[in-house]
Scaffold this active site. Structure first.
Site, mmCIF file in Angstrom:
data_model
loop_
_atom_site.group_PDB
_atom_site.id
_atom_site.type_symbol
_atom_site.label_atom_id
_atom_site.label_comp_id
_atom_site.label_asym_id
_atom_site.label_seq_id
_atom_site.Cartn_x
_atom_site.Cartn_y
_atom_site.Cartn_z
ATOM 1 N N ASP A 193 -67.641 -86.859 -28.493
ATOM 2 C CA ASP A 193 -68.689 -87.783 -28.898
ATOM 3 C C ASP A 193 -70.026 -87.119 -28.588
ATOM 4 O O ASP A 193 -70.085 -86.190 -27.773
ATOM 5 C CB ASP A 193 -68.542 -89.097 -28.128
ATOM 6 C CG ASP A 193 -69.607 -90.104 -28.499
ATOM 7 O OD1 ASP A 193 -69.893 -90.240 -29.698
ATOM 8 O OD2 ASP A 193 -70.159 -90.745 -27.590
ATOM 9 N N ASP A 247 -67.680 -91.746 -24.011
ATOM 10 C CA ASP A 247 -68.124 -92.561 -22.880
ATOM 11 C C ASP A 247 -68.420 -94.009 -23.249
ATOM 12 O O ASP A 247 -68.839 -94.780 -22.391
ATOM 13 C CB ASP A 247 -69.368 -91.945 -22.237
ATOM 14 C CG ASP A 247 -70.633 -92.186 -23.064
ATOM 15 O OD1 ASP A 247 -70.504 -92.302 -24.302
ATOM 16 O OD2 ASP A 247 -71.722 -92.265 -22.481
ATOM 17 N N ASP A 291 -65.530 -95.561 -28.224
ATOM 18 C CA ASP A 291 -64.659 -94.386 -28.122
ATOM 19 C C ASP A 291 -63.263 -94.728 -27.613
ATOM 20 O O ASP A 291 -62.364 -93.881 -27.683
ATOM 21 C CB ASP A 291 -65.274 -93.343 -27.174
ATOM 22 C CG ASP A 291 -66.619 -92.836 -27.666
ATOM 23 O OD1 ASP A 291 -66.729 -92.602 -28.879
ATOM 24 O OD2 ASP A 291 -67.534 -92.688 -26.853
#
Length: 775
Positions: A322, A518, A522
């Protein structure tokens, strides 16, 4: 009804028994072997055989259960040889050999249970975040109703700080939203009338009206919860490293034992073969190496939720990341401060922070934090008001000042055009400062790339990661900028949680895949990956619970450490297992021809076990792939100079501002700006560079491999000093002539712009190469 009611307690009881079985078996077999040894030492052979036989018999029952369970899953694991050896020793009366095998079996199972205990992919945090009620506006007022009663077309009210309950469209003029729960992006967004809003986002502004466009079950956030549950359920169980080796070692052992019995006619030889064939290197060495790797990782703030995850991480070849909070800092920071003629950047930042200290906006927090880090004194402000979507206004020394957005009807001064262009090029947000209606400054903000990200990616590739991709819900432009800067192999932007899950599944078909994130958005992708890694230091609870590995410190470079540790631990486990099995094969050959009786074979196997366990314990030590060891004094120096970098940001900005001022109007004000910049260089920046050269670099050289490792950075110090001296010469010439001469302007501008470029590059290099070394 009664049967279903009792099913829960029965299942819980079974779980408790399974959790306690391995430690109980280890205690019983240890006690039996020890007591039998004491009895033999006292001369009571019958009691010794009884105790050893009892320990062996106790181990047979659970071992048989493990074998049956493995066979039901279509696998014949290492425990099958142990069961055959246990039964064989009882059949031929070799009770000491049986007790030794029972102890080895219990020890291996206990270690493995500790190494592979994995947390379930719990989505409790996701579920808890879902609102249970909604505020529905009717002709008679606003009523609180259960979320299940909300229908398409209902008019809802979303209060400040509340979670948007269902997908819908904004009815009010403006809605200020925190969408990080879905996109991972920390910057707040504004949705105007009729724009779509997804459920799960948080109202970061004033209350607004929302027209429901979906029911609870059909909304975005409910789909995220379903995705996380489905992904967790679809995660394939990890095949034990020991079982993979047993696939060829098991049939080979049985074949040798059968041939020994067939050719010699002695069942004792077959039992002796099975005793030395008991795969203790598999039962013990692999778990010990993995547990050692888990221990080593935990010391660095990397919590691995089981041996299976560590084994898989050691085989990983693809990494999906990410962007926000993983490759970038996760929150905006001040990139630059621009000031109008007659204003200083420190004045602009101080006034902006004085106004913004009363605002909860994420950009306001960044401005206030930056002012405090630089030691800027904030003026007193009164009569402060905030307008959603526009900014903060207040009175300072009788003048009305504001910080925030510029309205479409407002005109920007000529100097501000460069600020607008830079914001577009850098992908940054701009907060404009106005004083009595005139724009006097601007603060540029951006979520910066983490200083440890480039080093981390280099180490990951060194550790065996071959393909690194970014998956983000952010816009394509900033995502591609970050990917280009870090040299990623690919980027996919503007992804929904479902898109991320699909991308992870696609990559899993090619190689063992790691996903790092995080945010709540996700969690489904982390759950469906071979290994999910959560930035747990300030990431969401849901992402941490859906992950196999949690980084408890806010340092992404710990991921590179984890991959290196996992690869080393797995390599040592394989080495120990193969080495132990080769020695076992030699012992099997000796037992097959009658040179090794069962009891002696058991003792020999214990010797093999000791060797492979000692080798497996090497996984506790640091491998060469990890960061260099620094002394506490060197770490303190790194932290000191890193803090000084933050303090010197305004000096770097002043260099560029002076160059810009020369370009706009090379008059007395521009000369004054250059003089002030030179003062800052002389009093603050050059002493910092000198101290780095003579204190920090010599301290780093031994850990990094010698003075050559800092030579290029020393060259940058030389260039910074040269350009600073050149600026000083221009100032002396200007004072001698009474002003800046026309033939000076080109070279002086080049010096200042060049110095600004060198300083930014040099600061970035130090932060990436050196400052990221300290914990």
């Amino acid at each position: 009804m009664s049967s279903s009611t009792g099913a829960g307690p029965i299942r819980r009881s079974v779980t408790v028994v399974r959790a306690r079985l391995e430690p109980f078996l280890l205690a019983v077999t240890t006690a039996a072997l020890t007591a039998g040894g004491v009895a033999r030492g006292l001369g009571d052979a019958r009691l010794a055989d009884l105790l050893w036989g009892s320990g062996t018999a106790v181990a047979v029952v659970p071992a048989a259960g493990w074998v049956v369970a493995a066979l039901r899953r279509g696998r014949a694991g290492v425990d099958l040889i142990a069961v055959l050896a246990l039964v064989g020793t009882l059949a031929v009366g070799e009770y000491l050999a049986g007790a030794l095998i029972a102890l080895m079996l219990a020890t291996g199972r206990t270690l493995e249970a500790a190494a592979q205990r994995r947390a379930s992919h719990d989505v409790r945090a996701l579920v808890e975040h879902v609102p249970r009620t909604a505020r529905r506006r009717t002709d008679t007022g606003v009523r609180l109703v259960p979320l299940a009663e909300v229908a398409i077309g209902d008019l809802l009210v979303v209060g400040p700080g509340e979670v948007v309950p269902v997908d819908g469209h904004v009815v009010s003029d403006l809605a200020v939203l925190d969408e990080s729960v879905l996109t991972g992006e920390s910057s707040q967004v504004e949705r105007v009338k009729d724009e779509a809003v997804r459920s799960g986002v948080i109202n970061a502004g004033e209350a607004f009206d929302l027209r429901a466009a979906a029911t609870e079950q059909d909304s975005t956030y409910a789909e995220i919860v379903r995705l996380a549950r489905q992904a967790g359920a679809e995660s394939a169980p990890v095949v034990r490293l020991a079982d993979r080796f047993a696939a060829w070692f098991l049939p080979l052992s049985l074949t040798v034992a059968g041939l020994a019995w067939l050719l010699s006619g002695s069942a004792l030889r077959a039992v002796a073969v099975l005793v030395v064939a008991t795969p203790c290197p598999l039962l013990l060495a692999a778990p010990v190496a993995i547990v050692s790797g888990l221990s080593r990782a935990s010391r660095l703030g990397v919590v691995v939720r089981g041996g299976g995850a560590l084994e898989n991480l050691g085989r990983a070849r693809t990494l999906l990341l990410d962007k926000t909070g993983t490759l970038t800092g996760g929150r905006p920071r001040v990139l630059d401060v621009a000031a109008a003629p007659g204003w200083k950047p420190s004045q602009v930042l101080g006034l902006a922070a004085a106004l913004d200290q009363y605002s909860p906006h994420v950009l306001a927090h960044a401005i206030v934090d930056s002012a405090r880090e630089r030691g800027v004194v904030l003026p007193s402000v009164s009569d402060v008001t905030e307008t959603s979507g526009r900014g903060v206004t207040g009175v300072v020394d009788g003048r009305r000042a504001s910080i925030g957005r510029i309205g479409p009807a407002d005109t920007l001064p000529s100097w501000a055009g460069a600020v607008d262009n830079r914001a577009l090029l850098d992908g940054s947000a701009v907060a404009w400062l106005s004083d009595n209606g005139h724009v006097v400054g601007a603060v540029l903000l951006r979520d910066p790339i983490r200083s440890d990200a480039p080093r981390t990616l280099r180490h990951l590739r060194t550790a065996g990661i071959e393909r690194i991709l970014m998956l983000t819900g952010d816009r394509a432009e900033p995502a591609h900028d970050v990917a280009a800067f870090l040299g990623l192999d690919g980027v996919r932007a503007e992804l929904s949680p479902a898109d991320k899950v699909a991308a992870v599944k696609t990559e899993r078909e090619r190689a063992v895949t790691v996903m790092v994130g995080d945010g709540v958005n996700d969690a489904p992708a982390l759950a469906v990956a071979d290994i999910g890694v959560a930035m747990g230091a300030r990431g969401s609870t849901a992402s941490s619970e859906a992950a196999d590995i949690v980084l408890t410190t806010d340092r992404v470079d710990r991921l590179a450490d984890a991959v290196a540790i996992a690869g080393r631990a797995r390599g040592i486990a394989v080495q120990s297992a193969l080495g132990g099995m080769l020695m076992s094969l030699a012992a099997m050959a000796a037992a097959a021809v009658g040179l090794l009786p069962p009891a002696a074979g058991a003792v020999l196997q214990e010797g093999i076990d000791v060797m492979v366990i000692l080798n497996a314990l090497r996984a506790l030590h640091v491998g060469r792939a990890l960061r260099p060891a620094l002394t506490p004094a060197t770490e303190e120096l790194i932290r000191r100079f890193a803090a000084e970098h933050d303090d010197l940001r305004d000096v770097v900005e002043a260099v560029r501002a002076a160059a810009d001022r020369l370009s706009d109007s090379p008059g007395p004000e521009a000369l004054a700006a250059v003089e002030e910049t030179h003062r800052l260089l002389t009093e603050r920046l050059l002493p910092h560079e000198y101290a780095e050269e003579h204190q920090l670099y010599p301290a780093l050289a031994p850990a990094l491999g010698g003075p050559e490792t800092t030579a290029t950075m020393s060259r940058a110090h030389t260039e910074i000093e040269r350009l600073s001296r050149r600026v000083a010469v221009h100032l002396r010439l200007a004072h001698a002539h009474g002003s800046l001469e026309a033939d000076q302007l080109g070279d002086l501008r080049s010096c200042l712009y060049g110095l600004h470029t060198v300083l930014r590059l040099h600061f970035s290099q130090e932060e990436e190469n050196y400052f990221s070394l300290a914990p």
